[in-house]
Design a protein around this motif. Sequence first.
Motif, PDB file in Angstrom:
ATOM      1  N   ILE A 244       0.849  -1.194   0.000  1.00 25.60           N
ATOM      2  CA  ILE A 244       0.000   0.000   0.000  1.00 25.60           C
ATOM      3  C   ILE A 244       0.882   1.241   0.000  1.00 25.60           C
ATOM      4  CG2 ILE A 244      -1.678   1.330   1.347  1.00 25.60           C
ATOM      5  CD1 ILE A 244      -2.807  -1.335   2.351  1.00 25.60           C
ATOM      6  N   CYS A 245       0.678   2.116  -0.977  1.00 21.55           N
ATOM      7  CA  CYS A 245       1.369   3.398  -1.117  1.00 21.55           C
ATOM      8  C   CYS A 245       2.885   3.185  -1.120  1.00 21.55           C
ATOM      9  CB  CYS A 245       0.894   4.368  -0.047  1.00 21.55           C
ATOM     10  SG  CYS A 245       1.331   6.094  -0.393  1.00 21.55           S
TER      11      CYS A 245
ATOM     12  N   THR B 238      -6.189   8.945  -1.514  1.00 25.48           N
ATOM     13  CA  THR B 238      -4.784   9.016  -1.877  1.00 25.48           C
ATOM     14  C   THR B 238      -4.046  10.100  -1.116  1.00 25.48           C
ATOM     15  OG1 THR B 238      -3.279   9.174  -3.760  1.00 25.48           O
ATOM     16  CG2 THR B 238      -5.247  10.520  -3.846  1.00 25.48           C
TER      17      THR B 238
ATOM     18  N   TRP C  70      -2.695   3.941  -3.644  1.00 28.18           N
ATOM     19  CA  TRP C  70      -3.617   4.606  -2.738  1.00 28.18           C
ATOM     20  C   TRP C  70      -3.761   3.821  -1.441  1.00 28.18           C
ATOM     21  CZ3 TRP C  70      -4.965   1.962  -7.117  1.00 28.18           C
ATOM     22  CH2 TRP C  70      -5.839   0.886  -6.976  1.00 28.18           C
ATOM     23  N   HIS C  71      -4.693   4.248  -0.604  1.00 25.77           N
ATOM     24  CA  HIS C  71      -4.904   3.644   0.711  1.00 25.77           C
ATOM     25  C   HIS C  71      -6.293   3.000   0.792  1.00 25.77           C
ATOM     26  CE1 HIS C  71      -1.336   5.066   2.913  1.00 25.77           C
ATOM     27  NE2 HIS C  71      -1.303   5.933   1.921  1.00 25.77           N
TER      28      HIS C  71
END
Length: 153
Positions: free
Chosen positions: A38-39, A92, A132-133
């Motif tokens: 993630i990210c 994001t 993104w999250h």
Amino acid sequence: HYGAAPDPRTGPPARARDTWELALIRAALEAGVPLLGICRGMQLLNVALGGTLVQHIDGHAEVPGVFGHHAVKPVPGTVYGDLAPEETSVPTFHHQAVDRLGEGLLASAHASDGTVEAVELPGPPWVLGVQWHPEMGTDLRVMRGLVAAASAR
């Protein structure tokens, strides 16, 4: 970790964190366990596989310290494209992105400006990275995909 000089807008490197997280990613890949980056995790997945980063992009973090949203468009026929086949607004907060893809990685979603927003390794195992999250939003498809992959192992 990929030989580029640090961009002054990136802040100081977190060398110990990078070393630990890259080792964790490599261990997960070697063990064949499902992996969701993630990210920063997606960025490090790319670096772990020999890719590079755009060290600073504008327009993907609306207000410093606050999550924004923007649309991502999936690539049909990919893991992410199967999870979310339509363009989706995602939570994001990032200023870096994939530049050159790491070995074996496929781009599986893009922002409207062409930024790579998701990457994956053809599997098994199930390996997906998203810029993104998903844990900060209401769309649980990415998280459900990870749980399904882990349950099937």
